[in-house]
Design an enzyme around this catalytic site. Structure first.
Site, PDB file in Angstrom:
ATOM      1  N   ASN A   1      -9.552  12.732   1.615  1.00 19.77           N
ATOM      2  CA  ASN A   1      -8.736  11.524   1.526  1.00 19.77           C
ATOM      3  C   ASN A   1      -8.352  11.058   2.935  1.00 19.77           C
ATOM      4  OD1 ASN A   1      -7.385   9.710  -0.374  1.00 19.77           O
ATOM      5  ND2 ASN A   1      -5.483  10.549   0.435  1.00 19.77           N
TER       6      ASN A   1
ATOM      7  N   VAL B   1     -10.910   1.379  -0.097  1.00 20.39           N
ATOM      8  CA  VAL B   1     -10.904   2.662  -0.810  1.00 20.39           C
ATOM      9  C   VAL B   1      -9.447   3.119  -0.708  1.00 20.39           C
ATOM     10  CG1 VAL B   1     -11.745   5.033  -0.850  1.00 20.39           C
ATOM     11  CG2 VAL B   1     -13.315   3.167  -0.306  1.00 20.39           C
ATOM     12  N   PRO B   2      -8.680   2.935  -1.768  1.00 20.47           N
ATOM     13  CA  PRO B   2      -7.213   2.979  -1.694  1.00 20.47           C
ATOM     14  C   PRO B   2      -6.587   4.364  -1.601  1.00 20.47           C
ATOM     15  CG  PRO B   2      -7.885   2.568  -3.934  1.00 20.47           C
ATOM     16  CD  PRO B   2      -9.142   2.577  -3.113  1.00 20.47           C
ATOM     17  N   CYS B   3      -6.809   5.041  -0.485  1.00 20.50           N
ATOM     18  CA  CYS B   3      -6.202   6.356  -0.297  1.00 20.50           C
ATOM     19  C   CYS B   3      -4.684   6.262  -0.198  1.00 20.50           C
ATOM     20  CB  CYS B   3      -6.795   7.052   0.931  1.00 20.50           C
ATOM     21  SG  CYS B   3      -6.608   6.153   2.462  1.00 20.50           S
ATOM     22  N   HIS B   4      -4.161   5.064   0.075  1.00 22.12           N
ATOM     23  CA  HIS B   4      -2.704   4.887   0.126  1.00 22.12           C
ATOM     24  C   HIS B   4      -2.056   5.080  -1.242  1.00 22.12           C
ATOM     25  CE1 HIS B   4      -4.294   0.865  -0.823  1.00 22.12           C
ATOM     26  NE2 HIS B   4      -3.169   0.679  -1.478  1.00 22.12           N
TER      27      HIS B   4
END
Length: 156
Positions: free
Chosen positions: A109, A118-121
């Site tokens: 991540n 790519v929504p790692c948040h």
């Protein structure tokens, strides 16, 4: 590889890519905004702009990030976390089929090269806490609030 720098509410985003797809998107406090947008990156710039203007909740871009097979697998699962929702690292590990891989999942991540897209948040601690984020926890909080603004009810 083409590069463009654009202004966002969170800083200067650097987008790289070519005809094979967007390879990386990162954020910085510094940088010179590009005057020209390479044609292969115009759609990425438009979709990020739409996201920040509240007109887009998902991305439809050709992506070409570099990473190991495991990292690629984690990044694909991240793309399935819906806008405005979060998932813990443990839940992410479960989706990948190995609850013992929490640390490896967290490491993958953290190596995500495609900021926001790519929504790692959207990945948080099991206790709901905001945990590590390459762009800084302040940016992570901003993104989560942008995607799920709290509605203050009127007192009167």
């Amino acid at each position: 590889m083409e590069i463009v720098y654009i202004k966002t509410p969170m800083g200067i985003a650097k987008i790289t890519g070519d005809e094979s797809g967007v390879a990386s998107i990162s954020i910085s406090d510094e940088g010179v905004i590009s005057n020209d947008i390479p044609s292969v990156l115009q759609e990425a710039v438009q979709q990020l702009t739409d996201y920040f203007e509240g007109k887009r909740t998902n991305f439809d871009l050709k992506l070409n990030p570099k990473g190991t097979d495991f990292q690629q697998k984690v990044w694909r699962v991240l793309q399935n976390i819906p806008f405005g929702k979060t998932m813990s690292y443990l839940e992410l590990s479960q989706k990948l089929g190995d609850v013992k891989a929490v640390r490896a999942v967290a490491a993958a991540n953290g190596k995500n090269p495609l900021w926001i897209v790519v929504p790692c948040h959207r990945v948080i601690g099991s206790d709901g806490s905001l945990t590590g984020y390459a762009g800084g926890l302040g940016r992570k909080m901003w993104l989560l609030e942008h995607e799920n603004p709290s509605s203050q009810q009127s007192l009167f």
